[in-house]
Scaffold this motif. Structure first.
Motif, PDB file in Angstrom:
ATOM      1  N   SER A 216       2.988  76.506  12.318  1.00  0.00           N
ATOM      2  CA  SER A 216       4.062  77.495  12.140  1.00  0.00           C
ATOM      3  C   SER A 216       5.424  76.831  12.016  1.00  0.00           C
ATOM      4  N   ILE A 217       5.455  75.502  11.949  1.00  0.00           N
ATOM      5  CA  ILE A 217       6.680  74.702  11.838  1.00  0.00           C
ATOM      6  C   ILE A 217       7.638  75.009  13.001  1.00  0.00           C
ATOM      7  N   GLY A 218       7.090  75.298  14.163  1.00  0.00           N
ATOM      8  CA  GLY A 218       7.906  75.526  15.341  1.00  0.00           C
ATOM      9  C   GLY A 218       8.239  76.966  15.624  1.00  0.00           C
ATOM     10  N   PHE A 219       7.944  77.884  14.681  1.00  0.00           N
ATOM     11  CA  PHE A 219       8.283  79.287  14.908  1.00  0.00           C
ATOM     12  C   PHE A 219       7.460  79.914  16.031  1.00  0.00           C
ATOM     13  N   LEU A 220       6.295  79.350  16.292  1.00  0.00           N
ATOM     14  CA  LEU A 220       5.431  79.863  17.372  1.00  0.00           C
ATOM     15  C   LEU A 220       5.280  78.835  18.495  1.00  0.00           C
ATOM     16  N   ALA A 221       6.283  78.007  18.681  1.00  0.00           N
ATOM     17  CA  ALA A 221       6.219  77.032  19.774  1.00  0.00           C
ATOM     18  C   ALA A 221       6.234  77.703  21.145  1.00  0.00           C
ATOM     19  N   TRP A 222       6.774  78.907  21.202  1.00  0.00           N
ATOM     20  CA  TRP A 222       6.821  79.633  22.486  1.00  0.00           C
ATOM     21  C   TRP A 222       5.426  79.972  23.006  1.00  0.00           C
ATOM     22  N   ALA A 223       4.399  79.962  22.106  1.00  0.00           N
ATOM     23  CA  ALA A 223       3.039  80.280  22.555  1.00  0.00           C
ATOM     24  C   ALA A 223       2.525  79.231  23.537  1.00  0.00           C
ATOM     25  N   MET A 224       2.888  77.972  23.323  1.00  0.00           N
ATOM     26  CA  MET A 224       2.473  76.919  24.260  1.00  0.00           C
ATOM     27  C   MET A 224       3.089  77.139  25.643  1.00  0.00           C
ATOM     28  N   MET A 225       4.375  77.503  25.673  1.00  0.00           N
ATOM     29  CA  MET A 225       5.037  77.729  26.954  1.00  0.00           C
ATOM     30  C   MET A 225       4.518  78.984  27.643  1.00  0.00           C
ATOM     31  N   LEU A 226       4.138  79.979  26.849  1.00  0.00           N
ATOM     32  CA  LEU A 226       3.539  81.179  27.442  1.00  0.00           C
ATOM     33  C   LEU A 226       2.203  80.851  28.100  1.00  0.00           C
ATOM     34  N   ARG A 227       1.405  80.046  27.430  1.00  0.00           N
ATOM     35  CA  ARG A 227       0.129  79.603  28.006  1.00  0.00           C
ATOM     36  C   ARG A 227       0.354  78.796  29.291  1.00  0.00           C
ATOM     37  N   LEU A 228       1.321  77.895  29.279  1.00  0.00           N
ATOM     38  CA  LEU A 228       1.591  77.065  30.454  1.00  0.00           C
ATOM     39  C   LEU A 228       2.100  77.892  31.617  1.00  0.00           C
ATOM     40  N   ALA A 229       3.012  78.818  31.362  1.00  0.00           N
ATOM     41  CA  ALA A 229       3.555  79.654  32.438  1.00  0.00           C
ATOM     42  C   ALA A 229       2.486  80.564  33.031  1.00  0.00           C
ATOM     43  N   ALA A 230       1.568  81.052  32.193  1.00  0.00           N
ATOM     44  CA  ALA A 230       0.490  81.896  32.705  1.00  0.00           C
ATOM     45  C   ALA A 230      -0.485  81.102  33.557  1.00  0.00           C
ATOM     46  N   VAL A 231      -0.635  79.802  33.287  1.00  0.00           N
ATOM     47  CA  VAL A 231      -1.566  78.970  34.053  1.00  0.00           C
ATOM     48  C   VAL A 231      -0.946  78.517  35.365  1.00  0.00           C
ATOM     49  N   THR A 232       0.261  77.977  35.308  1.00  0.00           N
ATOM     50  CA  THR A 232       0.889  77.418  36.519  1.00  0.00           C
ATOM     51  C   THR A 232       1.553  78.481  37.383  1.00  0.00           C
ATOM     52  N   ARG A 233       2.034  79.566  36.761  1.00  0.00           N
ATOM     53  CA  ARG A 233       2.723  80.652  37.483  1.00  0.00           C
ATOM     54  C   ARG A 233       3.948  80.149  38.240  1.00  0.00           C
ATOM     55  N   ARG A 234       4.627  79.196  37.653  1.00  0.00           N
ATOM     56  CA  ARG A 234       5.847  78.675  38.256  1.00  0.00           C
ATOM     57  C   ARG A 234       7.061  79.307  37.582  1.00  0.00           C
ATOM     58  N   SER A 235       8.091  79.533  38.376  1.00  0.00           N
ATOM     59  CA  SER A 235       9.306  80.128  37.827  1.00  0.00           C
ATOM     60  C   SER A 235       9.975  79.197  36.810  1.00  0.00           C
ATOM     61  N   LEU A 236       9.842  77.876  37.017  1.00  0.00           N
ATOM     62  CA  LEU A 236      10.413  76.926  36.066  1.00  0.00           C
ATOM     63  C   LEU A 236       9.783  77.081  34.691  1.00  0.00           C
ATOM     64  N   ASP A 237       8.474  77.200  34.645  1.00  0.00           N
ATOM     65  CA  ASP A 237       7.791  77.327  33.358  1.00  0.00           C
ATOM     66  C   ASP A 237       8.093  78.668  32.693  1.00  0.00           C
ATOM     67  N   TRP A 238       8.257  79.723  33.481  1.00  0.00           N
ATOM     68  CA  TRP A 238       8.642  81.008  32.896  1.00  0.00           C
ATOM     69  C   TRP A 238      10.059  80.928  32.316  1.00  0.00           C
ATOM     70  N   GLY A 239      10.934  80.228  33.002  1.00  0.00           N
ATOM     71  CA  GLY A 239      12.289  80.048  32.476  1.00  0.00           C
ATOM     72  C   GLY A 239      12.311  79.235  31.197  1.00  0.00           C
ATOM     73  N   LEU A 240      11.482  78.171  31.132  1.00  0.00           N
ATOM     74  CA  LEU A 240      11.396  77.374  29.908  1.00  0.00           C
ATOM     75  C   LEU A 240      10.773  78.167  28.763  1.00  0.00           C
ATOM     76  N   PHE A 241       9.837  79.047  29.074  1.00  0.00           N
ATOM     77  CA  PHE A 241       9.267  79.905  28.042  1.00  0.00           C
ATOM     78  C   PHE A 241      10.335  80.807  27.414  1.00  0.00           C
ATOM     79  N   ILE A 242      11.191  81.375  28.258  1.00  0.00           N
ATOM     80  CA  ILE A 242      12.268  82.225  27.738  1.00  0.00           C
ATOM     81  C   ILE A 242      13.244  81.400  26.908  1.00  0.00           C
ATOM     82  N   ALA A 243      13.525  80.167  27.348  1.00  0.00           N
ATOM     83  CA  ALA A 243      14.455  79.320  26.604  1.00  0.00           C
ATOM     84  C   ALA A 243      13.892  78.942  25.232  1.00  0.00           C
ATOM     85  N   VAL A 244      12.602  78.587  25.189  1.00  0.00           N
ATOM     86  CA  VAL A 244      11.983  78.230  23.907  1.00  0.00           C
ATOM     87  C   VAL A 244      11.925  79.443  22.982  1.00  0.00           C
TER      88      VAL A 244
END
Length: 203
Positions: free
Chosen positions: A33-61
């Motif tokens: 997707s040339i980076g347009f769907l890079a947020w999908a990786m962060m969504l997967r990571l935040a759902a796995v770790t359930r850390r507030s840091l990863d949720w914040g990075l998902f919103i930033a991406v």
């Protein structure tokens, strides 16, 4: 009152082959997707770790991807000619590379810690599930009472009154022993004086 007990049990992590397949899939989504769907990786990571840091990075991406899409959409023509378009492409590709590196590192480290915690708790669970041999002091040693026949001529049961044990004489103390020795010494002196008097009178 209950004690501390055991902590929250760690679930068995998924198989390594399945985790690798998911990582390849999410990285491919971001790349194709040339980076347009890079947020999908962060969504997967935040759902796995359930850390507030990863949720914040998902919103930033996600915000970076939306900003890049917005700036590229206002670009006239197919090619990029403005500084805003160049900034959008730089932001898009930079976010994609940073997201891939962070996603792979954080998810691998997370499942490695889970696997170590799961391996550490298995011996404790096995020791708790297999109790040791029963102590002979915990079982009842009193034989069961014989069953009495029931019939028309059966005498009624007589209650047994427990017989108290005979009182035991307390052991003599040190003072009693000294007093007895003094009494014996007095008797000895008294007998000795009587013999001495009778001897003197015989003379």
């Amino acid at each position: 009152m209950q004690g501390h007990g055991y902590g929250q049990p760690v679930k068995q992590p998924p198989h390594t082959a399945w985790l690798v397949l998911l990582r390849v899939l999410f990285v491919a989504i971001g790349l194709f997707s040339i980076g347009f769907l890079a947020w999908a990786m962060m969504l997967r990571l935040a759902a796995v770790t359930r850390r507030s840091l990863d949720w914040g990075l998902f919103i930033a991406v996600l915000a970076a991807d939306i900003l890049s899409i917005t700036l590229l959409s206002v670009e006239p023509g197919v090619e990029i000619h403005t500084a805003a378009g160049n900034f959008a492409m730089f932001l898009l590709l930079g976010t994609l590379v940073a997201t891939i590196v962070y996603y792979l590192t954080a998810e691998t480290r997370h499942f490695m810690r889970r696997r170590q915690a799961y391996a550490a708790q298995r011996p404790a669970q096995a020791a708790y599930a297999c109790p040791g041999p029963a102590s002979p002091y915990t079982t009842a040693t009193v034989p069961p009472a014989p069953a009495m026949p029931v019939g028309p001529h059966t005498p009624p049961p007589v209650p047994h009154t427990p017989v108290p044990p005979p009182p035991q004489r307390p052991a003599p103390t040190h003072i009693d022993q000294v007093r007895a020795e003094l009494d014996e010494l007095s008797d000895y002196l008294r007998r000795h004086d009587g013999r001495h008097d009778s001897h003197e009178s015989g003379r």
